[in-house]
Motif scaffolding. Structure first.
Motif, PDB file in Angstrom:
ATOM      1  N   LEU A 168      -1.073  39.690 -22.923  1.00 56.53           N
ATOM      2  CA  LEU A 168      -2.184  39.167 -23.730  1.00 56.53           C
ATOM      3  C   LEU A 168      -1.733  38.125 -24.753  1.00 56.53           C
ATOM      4  O   LEU A 168      -2.569  37.530 -25.434  1.00 56.53           O
ATOM      5  CB  LEU A 168      -2.880  40.317 -24.466  1.00 56.53           C
ATOM      6  N   ALA A 169      -0.435  37.894 -24.870  1.00 57.48           N
ATOM      7  CA  ALA A 169       0.068  36.994 -25.908  1.00 57.48           C
ATOM      8  C   ALA A 169      -0.539  35.597 -25.816  1.00 57.48           C
ATOM      9  O   ALA A 169      -0.850  34.970 -26.838  1.00 57.48           O
ATOM     10  CB  ALA A 169       1.594  36.909 -25.847  1.00 57.48           C
ATOM     11  N   GLU A 170      -0.725  35.093 -24.603  1.00 60.70           N
ATOM     12  CA  GLU A 170      -1.217  33.727 -24.457  1.00 60.70           C
ATOM     13  C   GLU A 170      -2.641  33.566 -24.988  1.00 60.70           C
ATOM     14  O   GLU A 170      -3.062  32.470 -25.345  1.00 60.70           O
ATOM     15  CB  GLU A 170      -1.141  33.263 -23.015  1.00 60.70           C
ATOM     16  N   ARG A 171      -3.388  34.657 -25.049  1.00 62.97           N
ATOM     17  CA  ARG A 171      -4.743  34.576 -25.593  1.00 62.97           C
ATOM     18  C   ARG A 171      -4.733  34.282 -27.084  1.00 62.97           C
ATOM     19  O   ARG A 171      -5.757  33.883 -27.640  1.00 62.97           O
ATOM     20  CB  ARG A 171      -5.490  35.887 -25.352  1.00 62.97           C
ATOM     21  N   MET A 172      -3.601  34.506 -27.733  1.00 60.66           N
ATOM     22  CA  MET A 172      -3.487  34.276 -29.168  1.00 60.66           C
ATOM     23  C   MET A 172      -3.259  32.809 -29.508  1.00 60.66           C
ATOM     24  O   MET A 172      -3.216  32.427 -30.682  1.00 60.66           O
ATOM     25  CB  MET A 172      -2.301  35.077 -29.744  1.00 60.66           C
ATOM     26  N   LEU A 173      -3.070  31.978 -28.505  1.00 64.03           N
ATOM     27  CA  LEU A 173      -2.593  30.614 -28.718  1.00 64.03           C
ATOM     28  C   LEU A 173      -3.675  29.575 -28.467  1.00 64.03           C
ATOM     29  O   LEU A 173      -4.581  29.783 -27.657  1.00 64.03           O
ATOM     30  CB  LEU A 173      -1.400  30.358 -27.794  1.00 64.03           C
ATOM     31  N   PRO A 174      -3.566  28.418 -29.134  1.00 64.81           N
ATOM     32  CA  PRO A 174      -4.494  27.310 -28.862  1.00 64.81           C
ATOM     33  C   PRO A 174      -4.409  26.881 -27.402  1.00 64.81           C
ATOM     34  O   PRO A 174      -3.362  27.022 -26.754  1.00 64.81           O
ATOM     35  CB  PRO A 174      -3.989  26.203 -29.799  1.00 64.81           C
ATOM     36  N   ALA A 175      -5.497  26.348 -26.875  1.00 67.52           N
ATOM     37  CA  ALA A 175      -5.563  25.972 -25.467  1.00 67.52           C
ATOM     38  C   ALA A 175      -4.472  24.973 -25.076  1.00 67.52           C
ATOM     39  O   ALA A 175      -3.959  25.005 -23.950  1.00 67.52           O
ATOM     40  CB  ALA A 175      -6.942  25.396 -25.153  1.00 67.52           C
ATOM     41  N   LEU A 176      -4.088  24.110 -26.010  1.00 72.02           N
ATOM     42  CA  LEU A 176      -3.078  23.099 -25.709  1.00 72.02           C
ATOM     43  C   LEU A 176      -1.752  23.719 -25.276  1.00 72.02           C
ATOM     44  O   LEU A 176      -1.005  23.123 -24.497  1.00 72.02           O
ATOM     45  CB  LEU A 176      -2.866  22.209 -26.945  1.00 72.02           C
ATOM     46  N   CYS A 177      -1.472  24.937 -25.760  1.00 68.07           N
ATOM     47  CA  CYS A 177      -0.209  25.595 -25.423  1.00 68.07           C
ATOM     48  C   CYS A 177      -0.103  25.924 -23.945  1.00 68.07           C
ATOM     49  O   CYS A 177       1.008  26.117 -23.429  1.00 68.07           O
ATOM     50  CB  CYS A 177      -0.053  26.874 -26.240  1.00 68.07           C
ATOM     51  N   GLN A 178      -1.226  26.008 -23.256  1.00 67.87           N
ATOM     52  CA  GLN A 178      -1.189  26.369 -21.842  1.00 67.87           C
ATOM     53  C   GLN A 178      -0.364  25.380 -21.030  1.00 67.87           C
ATOM     54  O   GLN A 178       0.220  25.745 -19.995  1.00 67.87           O
ATOM     55  CB  GLN A 178      -2.611  26.454 -21.281  1.00 67.87           C
ATOM     56  N   ILE A 179      -0.292  24.143 -21.495  1.00 62.88           N
ATOM     57  CA  ILE A 179       0.507  23.136 -20.788  1.00 62.88           C
ATOM     58  C   ILE A 179       1.966  23.553 -20.724  1.00 62.88           C
ATOM     59  O   ILE A 179       2.653  23.362 -19.716  1.00 62.88           O
ATOM     60  CB  ILE A 179       0.374  21.764 -21.487  1.00 62.88           C
ATOM     61  N   PHE A 190       3.208  26.367 -20.359  1.00 60.75           N
ATOM     62  CA  PHE A 190       3.472  27.452 -19.433  1.00 60.75           C
ATOM     63  C   PHE A 190       3.442  27.013 -17.973  1.00 60.75           C
ATOM     64  O   PHE A 190       3.739  27.813 -17.079  1.00 60.75           O
ATOM     65  CB  PHE A 190       2.453  28.578 -19.644  1.00 60.75           C
ATOM     66  N   LEU A 191       3.063  25.766 -17.714  1.00 65.10           N
ATOM     67  CA  LEU A 191       3.072  25.257 -16.342  1.00 65.10           C
ATOM     68  C   LEU A 191       4.502  25.259 -15.807  1.00 65.10           C
ATOM     69  O   LEU A 191       5.449  24.981 -16.556  1.00 65.10           O
ATOM     70  CB  LEU A 191       2.496  23.852 -16.292  1.00 65.10           C
ATOM     71  N   PRO A 192       4.700  25.564 -14.530  1.00 66.85           N
ATOM     72  CA  PRO A 192       6.061  25.666 -13.978  1.00 66.85           C
ATOM     73  C   PRO A 192       6.940  24.469 -14.287  1.00 66.85           C
ATOM     74  O   PRO A 192       8.134  24.615 -14.581  1.00 66.85           O
ATOM     75  CB  PRO A 192       5.807  25.810 -12.470  1.00 66.85           C
ATOM     76  N   MET A 193       6.381  23.263 -14.249  1.00 68.05           N
ATOM     77  CA  MET A 193       7.197  22.064 -14.467  1.00 68.05           C
ATOM     78  C   MET A 193       7.663  21.906 -15.911  1.00 68.05           C
ATOM     79  O   MET A 193       8.596  21.146 -16.186  1.00 68.05           O
ATOM     80  CB  MET A 193       6.402  20.821 -14.047  1.00 68.05           C
ATOM     81  N   PHE A 194       7.016  22.632 -16.853  1.00 71.22           N
ATOM     82  CA  PHE A 194       7.357  22.491 -18.269  1.00 71.22           C
ATOM     83  C   PHE A 194       8.026  23.724 -18.881  1.00 71.22           C
ATOM     84  O   PHE A 194       8.475  23.678 -20.022  1.00 71.22           O
ATOM     85  CB  PHE A 194       6.094  22.175 -19.084  1.00 71.22           C
ATOM     86  N   ARG A 195       8.077  24.853 -18.140  1.00 74.73           N
ATOM     87  CA  ARG A 195       8.560  26.094 -18.746  1.00 74.73           C
ATOM     88  C   ARG A 195      10.008  25.991 -19.230  1.00 74.73           C
ATOM     89  O   ARG A 195      10.353  26.453 -20.314  1.00 74.73           O
ATOM     90  CB  ARG A 195       8.411  27.255 -17.762  1.00 74.73           C
ATOM     91  N   GLY A 196      10.870  25.395 -18.405  1.00 75.31           N
ATOM     92  CA  GLY A 196      12.270  25.263 -18.799  1.00 75.31           C
ATOM     93  C   GLY A 196      12.428  24.430 -20.052  1.00 75.31           C
ATOM     94  O   GLY A 196      13.177  24.788 -20.972  1.00 75.31           O
ATOM     95  N   LEU A 197      11.702  23.314 -20.118  1.00 76.99           N
ATOM     96  CA  LEU A 197      11.750  22.449 -21.296  1.00 76.99           C
ATOM     97  C   LEU A 197      11.189  23.178 -22.517  1.00 76.99           C
ATOM     98  O   LEU A 197      11.724  23.048 -23.621  1.00 76.99           O
ATOM     99  CB  LEU A 197      10.957  21.174 -21.029  1.00 76.99           C
ATOM    100  N   SER A 198      10.130  23.953 -22.314  1.00 73.45           N
ATOM    101  CA  SER A 198       9.515  24.680 -23.426  1.00 73.45           C
ATOM    102  C   SER A 198      10.501  25.655 -24.048  1.00 73.45           C
ATOM    103  O   SER A 198      10.619  25.753 -25.270  1.00 73.45           O
ATOM    104  CB  SER A 198       8.280  25.444 -22.942  1.00 73.45           C
TER     105      SER A 198
END
Length: 293
Positions: A35-46, A48-56
């Motif tokens: 449920l942690a992602e529900r606590m975050l602004p919508a912009l954060c969803q980017i 979590f995309l596979p192409m950005f997870r390592g960089l994040s």
């Protein structure tokens, strides 16, 4: 309590690490806070995309070295203690400085019939509930507004139906380092009057990190980050001093473990390798209210 906007920001940063951790490919080290992602602004969803997870993750650790892995093990470790306490007859749960904690929701079935008291600033609570939306949690969650530096915690909790005769776990996660020793002692004083068998679980940082007498992995980055957010660390304990500190306040230590020990349990992947290195200046203390003579 910490200033609401800064406190909310700190809580979001921790929630981001937990949310990112739910995407770990290896289920053995995957963060359970779905449920942690529900606590975050919508912009954060980017992020979590596979192409950005390592960089994040790289960027997260650059700002606070070792904290990504720390948030993974802290979630696993605290969850395990809660389950253990439930098996031993826990009757109610008090989450002090609840922030964006989701356990009243994630543990809803296990906590059924047991009240959960979330203690925090009302502004953070309102924001959190709006983010959770229709998610169903424990049938009995009570939100308690408290300033640890000013308010009487006992009075605030009792006003919401807290029963001092019930066996209670007080969860105090990511809070003590921001409080004065006087505020901490006052809170522990209240907890020590709970029915014997009740316990408190909290994390704390090392005093040597604060006074500069020792250096730990990730310490300098964390100190700078806390100051930048306007929430500097002000309290710490010497290594291996928690037993004495808690004993003087009416508790018997259950465990006092460093992150290295917890890391071996929760950061070891299926192939035996480690997910990463964790911040090394934190310990977890679990102490039980001493039986009254």
């Amino acid at each position: 309590m910490r200033k609401v906007e800064n406190g909310k920001t700190t809580a979001q940063i921790a929630a981001f690490a937990r949310a990112l951790g739910t995407r770990e490919p290896d289920p053995k080290v995957r963060n359970p806070d779905y449920l942690a992602e529900r606590m975050l602004p919508a912009l954060c969803q980017i992020a979590f995309l596979p192409m950005f997870r390592g960089l994040s993750r790289t960027l997260y650790d650059a700002g606070a070295k070792g904290m990504y892995c720390f948030h993974q093990i802290r979630t696993h470790y605290v969850d395990a203690i809660i389950r253990s306490e439930l098996e031993q007859g826990l009757e109610q749960l008090v989450i002090l400085g609840a922030g964006l904690d989701t356990r009243a929701y994630r543990f809803s079935e296990l906590l059924r019939g047991r009240p959960v008291f979330e203690v925090d600033h009302p502004g953070t609570q309102r924001w959190k509930l709006a983010r959770l939306g229709a998610v169903k949690g424990s049938h009995d969650v009570r939100y308690v507004a408290v300033n640890f530096e000013k308010d009487n915690l006992e009075e605030c909790l009792k006003a919401q139906g807290f029963d001092g005769a019930k066996r209670t776990l007080f969860l105090w996660e990511g809070v003590c380092m921001y409080l004065t020793e006087e505020a901490i002692s006052a809170t522990l004083g209240f907890i020590s009057r709970a029915v014997p068998g009740s316990s408190v679980l909290f994390d704390y940082i090392y005093r040597g990190m604060l006074d500069g007498s020792a250096d730990y992995y990730g310490a300098q980055e964390s100190l700078r980050s806390a100051r930048r957010l306007g929430e500097p660390y002000i309290f710490g304990l010497d290594e291996h001093s928690a037993r004495e500190f808690l004993s003087a306040r009416g508790f018997d230590i259950v465990s006092d473990v460093d992150v290295e020990a917890v890391s071996r349990q929760f950061l070891t992947k299926s192939d035996g390798s480690q997910l990463g290195k964790t911040a090394a200046y934190v310990r977890f203390a679990h102490a039980r209210v001493r039986p009254r003579s």
